[in-house]
Motif scaffolding. Structure first.
Motif, PDB file in Angstrom:
ATOM      1  N   PHE A  79      24.784  47.678 -23.947  1.00 36.42           N
ATOM      2  CA  PHE A  79      23.504  47.785 -24.615  1.00 36.42           C
ATOM      3  C   PHE A  79      22.826  46.424 -24.729  1.00 36.42           C
ATOM      4  O   PHE A  79      21.614  46.301 -24.580  1.00 36.42           O
ATOM      5  CB  PHE A  79      23.722  48.411 -25.991  1.00 36.42           C
ATOM      6  N   TYR A  80      23.601  45.383 -24.987  1.00 35.47           N
ATOM      7  CA  TYR A  80      23.053  44.034 -25.114  1.00 35.47           C
ATOM      8  C   TYR A  80      22.336  43.621 -23.831  1.00 35.47           C
ATOM      9  O   TYR A  80      21.266  43.014 -23.874  1.00 35.47           O
ATOM     10  CB  TYR A  80      24.169  43.048 -25.463  1.00 35.47           C
ATOM     11  N   LYS A  81      22.918  43.979 -22.702  1.00 38.07           N
ATOM     12  CA  LYS A  81      22.313  43.632 -21.412  1.00 38.07           C
ATOM     13  C   LYS A  81      20.993  44.359 -21.197  1.00 38.07           C
ATOM     14  O   LYS A  81      20.102  43.846 -20.531  1.00 38.07           O
ATOM     15  CB  LYS A  81      23.282  43.953 -20.276  1.00 38.07           C
ATOM     16  N   LEU A  82      20.860  45.556 -21.766  1.00 38.50           N
ATOM     17  CA  LEU A  82      19.638  46.348 -21.590  1.00 38.50           C
ATOM     18  C   LEU A  82      18.518  45.938 -22.533  1.00 38.50           C
ATOM     19  O   LEU A  82      17.348  46.073 -22.206  1.00 38.50           O
ATOM     20  CB  LEU A  82      19.936  47.832 -21.841  1.00 38.50           C
ATOM     21  N   SER A  83      18.867  45.466 -23.697  1.00 37.82           N
ATOM     22  CA  SER A  83      17.877  45.235 -24.740  1.00 37.82           C
ATOM     23  C   SER A  83      17.149  43.907 -24.570  1.00 37.82           C
ATOM     24  O   SER A  83      17.755  42.885 -24.287  1.00 37.82           O
ATOM     25  CB  SER A  83      18.548  45.270 -26.112  1.00 37.82           C
ATOM     26  N   LYS A  84      15.858  43.968 -24.801  1.00 38.54           N
ATOM     27  CA  LYS A  84      15.029  42.752 -24.768  1.00 38.54           C
ATOM     28  C   LYS A  84      14.523  42.410 -26.164  1.00 38.54           C
ATOM     29  O   LYS A  84      14.037  41.314 -26.392  1.00 38.54           O
ATOM     30  CB  LYS A  84      13.831  42.955 -23.830  1.00 38.54           C
ATOM     31  N   ASP A  85      14.625  43.334 -27.094  1.00 39.53           N
ATOM     32  CA  ASP A  85      14.131  43.154 -28.460  1.00 39.53           C
ATOM     33  C   ASP A  85      15.127  42.303 -29.260  1.00 39.53           C
ATOM     34  O   ASP A  85      16.303  42.643 -29.371  1.00 39.53           O
ATOM     35  CB  ASP A  85      13.971  44.531 -29.108  1.00 39.53           C
ATOM     36  N   GLU A  86      14.642  41.190 -29.830  1.00 37.86           N
ATOM     37  CA  GLU A  86      15.536  40.262 -30.537  1.00 37.86           C
ATOM     38  C   GLU A  86      16.168  40.876 -31.778  1.00 37.86           C
ATOM     39  O   GLU A  86      17.321  40.607 -32.086  1.00 37.86           O
ATOM     40  CB  GLU A  86      14.811  38.962 -30.897  1.00 37.86           C
ATOM     41  N   ALA A  87      15.438  41.706 -32.505  1.00 38.27           N
ATOM     42  CA  ALA A  87      15.998  42.340 -33.702  1.00 38.27           C
ATOM     43  C   ALA A  87      17.137  43.284 -33.321  1.00 38.27           C
ATOM     44  O   ALA A  87      18.179  43.320 -33.989  1.00 38.27           O
ATOM     45  CB  ALA A  87      14.918  43.091 -34.467  1.00 38.27           C
ATOM     46  N   ILE A  88      16.955  44.010 -32.241  1.00 33.12           N
ATOM     47  CA  ILE A  88      18.010  44.914 -31.773  1.00 33.12           C
ATOM     48  C   ILE A  88      19.183  44.105 -31.250  1.00 33.12           C
ATOM     49  O   ILE A  88      20.354  44.418 -31.526  1.00 33.12           O
ATOM     50  CB  ILE A  88      17.467  45.893 -30.705  1.00 33.12           C
ATOM     51  N   ARG A  89      18.898  43.057 -30.501  1.00 34.34           N
ATOM     52  CA  ARG A  89      19.980  42.201 -29.989  1.00 34.34           C
ATOM     53  C   ARG A  89      20.787  41.598 -31.144  1.00 34.34           C
ATOM     54  O   ARG A  89      22.004  41.494 -31.072  1.00 34.34           O
ATOM     55  CB  ARG A  89      19.407  41.102 -29.093  1.00 34.34           C
ATOM     56  N   GLN A  90      20.102  41.225 -32.208  1.00 30.29           N
ATOM     57  CA  GLN A  90      20.811  40.679 -33.362  1.00 30.29           C
ATOM     58  C   GLN A  90      21.733  41.741 -33.966  1.00 30.29           C
ATOM     59  O   GLN A  90      22.889  41.460 -34.294  1.00 30.29           O
ATOM     60  CB  GLN A  90      19.828  40.171 -34.410  1.00 30.29           C
ATOM     61  N   HIS A  91      21.233  42.955 -34.094  1.00 36.75           N
ATOM     62  CA  HIS A  91      22.046  44.050 -34.622  1.00 36.75           C
ATOM     63  C   HIS A  91      23.285  44.274 -33.745  1.00 36.75           C
ATOM     64  O   HIS A  91      24.391  44.466 -34.256  1.00 36.75           O
ATOM     65  CB  HIS A  91      21.197  45.325 -34.687  1.00 36.75           C
ATOM     66  N   ALA A 116      24.013  35.793 -33.489  1.00 42.69           N
ATOM     67  CA  ALA A 116      23.183  36.677 -34.309  1.00 42.69           C
ATOM     68  C   ALA A 116      22.453  35.881 -35.382  1.00 42.69           C
ATOM     69  O   ALA A 116      21.258  36.079 -35.610  1.00 42.69           O
ATOM     70  CB  ALA A 116      24.045  37.769 -34.947  1.00 42.69           C
ATOM     71  N   ILE A 117      23.164  34.978 -36.028  1.00 48.04           N
ATOM     72  CA  ILE A 117      22.557  34.144 -37.064  1.00 48.04           C
ATOM     73  C   ILE A 117      21.428  33.301 -36.479  1.00 48.04           C
ATOM     74  O   ILE A 117      20.368  33.156 -37.084  1.00 48.04           O
ATOM     75  CB  ILE A 117      23.626  33.253 -37.734  1.00 48.04           C
ATOM     76  N   ALA A 118      21.642  32.771 -35.286  1.00 52.21           N
ATOM     77  CA  ALA A 118      20.632  31.923 -34.649  1.00 52.21           C
ATOM     78  C   ALA A 118      19.336  32.693 -34.379  1.00 52.21           C
ATOM     79  O   ALA A 118      18.249  32.117 -34.433  1.00 52.21           O
ATOM     80  CB  ALA A 118      21.177  31.333 -33.351  1.00 52.21           C
ATOM     81  N   LEU A 119      19.434  33.990 -34.117  1.00 51.25           N
ATOM     82  CA  LEU A 119      18.231  34.787 -33.846  1.00 51.25           C
ATOM     83  C   LEU A 119      17.362  34.950 -35.091  1.00 51.25           C
ATOM     84  O   LEU A 119      16.133  34.963 -34.988  1.00 51.25           O
ATOM     85  CB  LEU A 119      18.611  36.165 -33.293  1.00 51.25           C
ATOM     86  N   ASN A 123      17.986  37.013 -41.962  1.00 49.26           N
ATOM     87  CA  ASN A 123      18.444  38.397 -42.012  1.00 49.26           C
ATOM     88  C   ASN A 123      19.525  38.515 -43.079  1.00 49.26           C
ATOM     89  O   ASN A 123      20.438  37.690 -43.127  1.00 49.26           O
ATOM     90  CB  ASN A 123      19.002  38.806 -40.640  1.00 49.26           C
ATOM     91  N   PRO A 124      19.442  39.522 -43.942  1.00 45.48           N
ATOM     92  CA  PRO A 124      20.461  39.667 -44.994  1.00 45.48           C
ATOM     93  C   PRO A 124      21.892  39.758 -44.456  1.00 45.48           C
ATOM     94  O   PRO A 124      22.836  39.348 -45.131  1.00 45.48           O
ATOM     95  CB  PRO A 124      20.063  40.970 -45.696  1.00 45.48           C
ATOM     96  N   LEU A 125      22.057  40.258 -43.253  1.00 46.98           N
ATOM     97  CA  LEU A 125      23.400  40.338 -42.668  1.00 46.98           C
ATOM     98  C   LEU A 125      23.937  38.960 -42.287  1.00 46.98           C
ATOM     99  O   LEU A 125      25.137  38.788 -42.121  1.00 46.98           O
ATOM    100  CB  LEU A 125      23.385  41.244 -41.432  1.00 46.98           C
ATOM    101  N   ALA A 126      23.055  37.986 -42.159  1.00 44.46           N
ATOM    102  CA  ALA A 126      23.483  36.636 -41.774  1.00 44.46           C
ATOM    103  C   ALA A 126      24.404  36.022 -42.813  1.00 44.46           C
ATOM    104  O   ALA A 126      25.349  35.312 -42.471  1.00 44.46           O
ATOM    105  CB  ALA A 126      22.271  35.739 -41.531  1.00 44.46           C
ATOM    106  N   GLN A 127      24.146  36.295 -44.087  1.00 42.55           N
ATOM    107  CA  GLN A 127      25.005  35.747 -45.133  1.00 42.55           C
ATOM    108  C   GLN A 127      26.445  36.222 -44.966  1.00 42.55           C
ATOM    109  O   GLN A 127      27.378  35.420 -45.019  1.00 42.55           O
ATOM    110  CB  GLN A 127      24.487  36.151 -46.514  1.00 42.55           C
ATOM    111  N   ASN A 128      26.605  37.509 -44.746  1.00 44.96           N
ATOM    112  CA  ASN A 128      27.941  38.055 -44.540  1.00 44.96           C
ATOM    113  C   ASN A 128      28.563  37.515 -43.261  1.00 44.96           C
ATOM    114  O   ASN A 128      29.772  37.258 -43.196  1.00 44.96           O
ATOM    115  CB  ASN A 128      27.887  39.585 -44.506  1.00 44.96           C
TER     116      ASN A 128
END
Length: 185
Positions: A79-91, A116-119, A123-128
């Protein structure tokens, strides 16, 4: 699942029905049926469908919930290879980080979390994710680097100072460094 699919097989909206079934199974924590539904959906519609990417990420999440981390990694990477959207790639990267962590691939876990953090560091998930990076260093036996990450967490997120201090104390306690552990309590 197959009985329902066969019942609706002549309908033009069959892919849409299967997609919704996948979500119903996912919400109902019937992960094996969710995986089957998202697989069937992806096969029927192909990668040009607007919901194809959501089906893949949902499939990976269902695999994660089934503790099939290696398979989830495969889906996330595809999926990562297919996705161009940064928010989706971060997820996706957060998902990869968690899977690698569960598989005890701590270097891969840290790499995914840091990407993911660099993107989007806000993002609230970055803290975790920062905590998982520190914990990965601990699991690899690199307490000095873990300490650097914990201190970085404290400087970035004032609301997490007490959690970071607690985790540092626990890290030292597990390493039989009791004097150091007491310093952080």
């Amino acid at each position: 699942f197959e009985m329902l699919v066969n019942r609706f097989s002549t309908r033009r909206d069959l892919p849409k029905i299967i997609f919704k079934m996948g979500y119903a199974y996912l919400r109902g924590k019937n992960y094996s049926k969710a995986v089957a539904a998202f697989d069937r959906y992806a096969t029927l519609v192909g990668s040009n469908d607007p919901n194809y990417q959501q089906a893949l990420i949902s499939k990976a999440e269902a695999l994660y919930q089934q503790q099939q981390y290696s398979y989830a990694v495969d889906v996330y990477q595809k999926f990562y290879k297919l996705s161009k959207d940064e928010a989706i790639r971060q997820h996706i990267l957060f998902g990869l980080g968690w899977c690698h962590f569960k598989l005890r691939r701590y270097d891969d876990s840290m790499n995914a979390f840091l990407q993911a953090i660099a993107l989007d560091p806000q993002n609230p998930l970055a803290q975790n994710a920062w905590f998982k990076v520190a914990e990965s260093y601990v699991r690899l036996g690199n307490l000095d680097q873990a300490l650097v990450v914990y201190e970085d967490i404290e400087s970035r997120f004032s609301s997490l100072k007490s959690k970071a201090a607690w985790d540092k104390a626990l890290m030292y306690y597990r390493a039989d460094r009791f004097n150091d552990a007491r310093r952080w309590l």
